[in-house]
Structure formats: C-alpha cells, structure tokens
Enzyme design. Sequence first.
Site, PDB file in Angstrom:
ATOM      1  N   TYR A  46      32.810  -0.188  11.603  1.00 50.05           N
ATOM      2  CA  TYR A  46      32.316   1.336  11.702  1.00 50.05           C
ATOM      3  C   TYR A  46      31.479   1.695  10.817  1.00 50.05           C
ATOM      4  O   TYR A  46      31.991   2.611   9.504  1.00 50.05           O
ATOM      5  CB  TYR A  46      34.035   2.151  11.007  1.00 50.05           C
ATOM      6  CG  TYR A  46      33.815   3.698  12.330  1.00 50.05           C
ATOM      7  CD1 TYR A  46      34.306   4.366  13.980  1.00 50.05           C
ATOM      8  CD2 TYR A  46      34.211   4.695  11.404  1.00 50.05           C
ATOM      9  CE1 TYR A  46      34.288   4.623  14.276  1.00 50.05           C
ATOM     10  CE2 TYR A  46      33.604   5.857  11.963  1.00 50.05           C
ATOM     11  CZ  TYR A  46      33.933   5.733  14.067  1.00 50.05           C
ATOM     12  OH  TYR A  46      33.790   6.675  14.250  1.00 50.05           O
ATOM     13  N   HIS A  86      26.655   0.673   4.442  1.00 54.86           N
ATOM     14  CA  HIS A  86      26.771  -1.031   5.130  1.00 54.86           C
ATOM     15  C   HIS A  86      25.312  -1.304   5.403  1.00 54.86           C
ATOM     16  O   HIS A  86      25.022  -1.956   4.583  1.00 54.86           O
ATOM     17  CB  HIS A  86      27.435  -0.703   6.262  1.00 54.86           C
ATOM     18  CG  HIS A  86      28.821  -0.553   6.665  1.00 54.86           C
ATOM     19  ND1 HIS A  86      29.934   0.317   6.889  1.00 54.86           N
ATOM     20  CD2 HIS A  86      30.206  -1.386   5.878  1.00 54.86           C
ATOM     21  CE1 HIS A  86      31.090   1.011   6.539  1.00 54.86           C
ATOM     22  NE2 HIS A  86      30.899  -0.423   5.442  1.00 54.86           N
TER      23      HIS A  86
HETATM   24  P1  AMP Z   1      33.826  -1.551   4.017  1.00 56.55           P
HETATM   25  O1  AMP Z   1      33.792  -2.176   5.097  1.00 56.55           O
HETATM   26  O2  AMP Z   1      34.675   0.042   3.402  1.00 56.55           O
HETATM   27  O3  AMP Z   1      35.087  -2.675   3.462  1.00 56.55           O
HETATM   28  O4  AMP Z   1      32.664  -2.114   2.865  1.00 56.55           O
HETATM   29  C1  AMP Z   1      31.398  -2.680   3.507  1.00 56.55           C
HETATM   30  C2  AMP Z   1      31.039  -3.055   1.754  1.00 56.55           C
HETATM   31  O5  AMP Z   1      30.093  -1.893   1.680  1.00 56.55           O
HETATM   32  C3  AMP Z   1      31.654  -3.362   1.183  1.00 56.55           C
HETATM   33  O6  AMP Z   1      30.948  -3.481  -0.133  1.00 56.55           O
HETATM   34  C4  AMP Z   1      31.446  -1.589   0.535  1.00 56.55           C
HETATM   35  O7  AMP Z   1      31.245  -1.485  -1.238  1.00 56.55           O
HETATM   36  C5  AMP Z   1      30.470  -1.245   0.713  1.00 56.55           C
HETATM   37  N1  AMP Z   1      30.555   0.602   1.271  1.00 56.55           N
HETATM   38  C6  AMP Z   1      31.081   1.355   1.372  1.00 56.55           C
HETATM   39  N2  AMP Z   1      30.453   2.546   1.368  1.00 56.55           N
HETATM   40  C7  AMP Z   1      29.307   2.252   0.403  1.00 56.55           C
HETATM   41  C8  AMP Z   1      28.353   3.193   0.226  1.00 56.55           C
HETATM   42  N3  AMP Z   1      28.614   4.278   0.333  1.00 56.55           N
HETATM   43  N4  AMP Z   1      27.557   2.963  -0.259  1.00 56.55           N
HETATM   44  C9  AMP Z   1      27.006   1.493  -1.328  1.00 56.55           C
HETATM   45  N5  AMP Z   1      28.605   0.582  -0.650  1.00 56.55           N
HETATM   46  C10 AMP Z   1      29.386   1.391  -0.058  1.00 56.55           C
END
Ligand code: AMP
Length: 280
Positions: A32, A37
């Site tokens: 998503y 990301h």
């Molecule tokens: P997730 O899909 O939420 O597990 O996130 C995957 C990666 O994206 C992880 O390393 C998160 O820290 C990073 N991430 C999620 N949201 C953000 C954001 N707003 N800014 C930077 N990195 C993000």
Amino acid sequence: MEIVKTKEEIKKIVKNARINGEIIGFVPTMGYLHRGHISLIQKSKKDGCFTVVSIFVNPLQFGPSEDFKRYPRDIERDTKILMDASVDAVFIPTTQEMYGNDHLTEVYVSRLSERLEGRFRPGHFKGVCTVVAKLFNIVQPDRAYFGWKDAQQLIIIRKMVKDLDLDLKIVPVPTVREDDGLAASSRNVYLSPQERKKALILPKTLHRIKQMVECDRITDARTLIERAKEMISSEDIELQYIEAVNLETFEQVSCIQNNTGILAAIKIGNVRLIDNIIWE
Ligand code: AMP
C-alpha cells in the site's frame, strides 16, 4: 521489472545481478505504497543499487486485536508505482512461502523491543525482526533502506544486524510528510476527514518542539515534554506516549542533544499513529 513470489526466484534474480557486478539495495515493505516508501526506493536507486522491494504483510508482527486482516492491500496499484519508480525486482511471497506450516524460530532484540511501542504492542518487534532477518537471508542485500518514521524499528534492526554480524549496511531515510504535515503512512487511509484534522496535532506539536530546541535553545526534556503534552491534550485524542530518549538505549534523557529523539504515539478511534523528531 521482475515480479516473483518464491524465495527461489528472488534468490536467482539477485544472484544474476551480483554476477553482473551490481550492488543490491533492498526495501522491505508491507505494501500500500506511498511517498515514504518511494523515497527509500529513490535513495537506493540514487546509490546506484539494483533495487529489490518486498511486499509482505507479516502476520507475526500484528497482535491479536490489531489490524492484520484489514491492513490496506492493493498489489495492482503497488506494482504500477514500483514500475514507475524503476524498481528492478519485486518479491511478493505468500505467508505459506515465508513461514510454511512449521516455523518455530524467532529473532528477538531484548530490552529495546520492550520500550515505547513495545509497551503497547507486545511481541511486535519480535515479529518484525524475525521477518526482516528472514528477508535479509533470502535477498542477501548489500544495503537495506529503512525510514526514520519508524525510528524504534530502524534502531532495533540496526542492533540486530550488528549483534548477529549480518553482512549488510542499514541506510536510514528521513520521514516523508504529506502536504498537511502528517507523516505518510499506509494507515492514514483509515482516518476520516475529522480524525485526520485531529491527527495533525501530532506533527504540529513535534514541529513546535523542534523549534523550541533549535531556535529557542530549550533543551530541558521535562519542559519540552510537558509543553508537548499540553498541546496534544488540546485535541480529543489518546496520547499513548511521548518520551525524550537516548537513541541507543531508549532510556529517557533529561536533556536533548545529539543521539536523542522525541518519540510519540497517539490513538484516534481505532487508528494508532506514530511520529518523532530525531537529533542524530
Ligand atoms: P511499512 O510498509 O509501513 O512496513 O514501511 C516500510 C518501510 O517504509 C519502513 O522502513 C518504514 O520506516 C518506511 N516508511 C514508512 N513511512 C515512511 C515515511 N513517511 N517516510 C519515510 N519512510 C517511511
């Protein structure tokens, strides 16, 4: 862009890339996809890496009353975003492919996993570390990209890599925000327009605290945390925690300086949101 579902296929792709002299950059996600990301992917591309993204909503890191079943998923949309971002390979395993029927091993970074988020999400970081360790072993990247948005996760994974002598570099990437200041998150879609307005108190508060530290030179943690709590209490939301901590131990600090951060979580209705300010 190659899209594969099995460990065997992604291993083969990475092996070939490495034979061609590529450096492997890895961005693990739960899909998503949003601008946060994409910034991790862009950093990997900018570093010149053959960029592998995984999409896997990991059941192990969700508590029994959490949102695993309703976590937003849209593989078609994600695939298009990844193609536009010129990603080289995408790994989208099933739960069966990742864990089979008899998975018993867990990876647990003690102490750090119990603090902050760990108090509200018991077992969460054990699930995160287990899946990330497995993904590192499957993909065998040279570099893996993680967002500061999930500061505690980033620090725990960095510690896991160090403690287990894993042969890769963790690259941190700054938090990406929406135009209204809210940190980009897959969970933001859960917020109704009214809830979203209320949620903005979190980035606004953190922004104000950052100004107090960097412009007004107020570094006393108790003063800053009290001010932050006061601001957040102006909205009808649940503040789960806001703490000024050392970024290696997550112990509370009395003074903001390098290697400290203020980490916070709020709950609005059923939606938990986290955010932070980091002084690296
Ligand atoms: P997730 O899909 O939420 O597990 O996130 C995957 C990666 O994206 C992880 O390393 C998160 O820290 C990073 N991430 C999620 N949201 C953000 C954001 N707003 N800014 C930077 N990195 C993000």
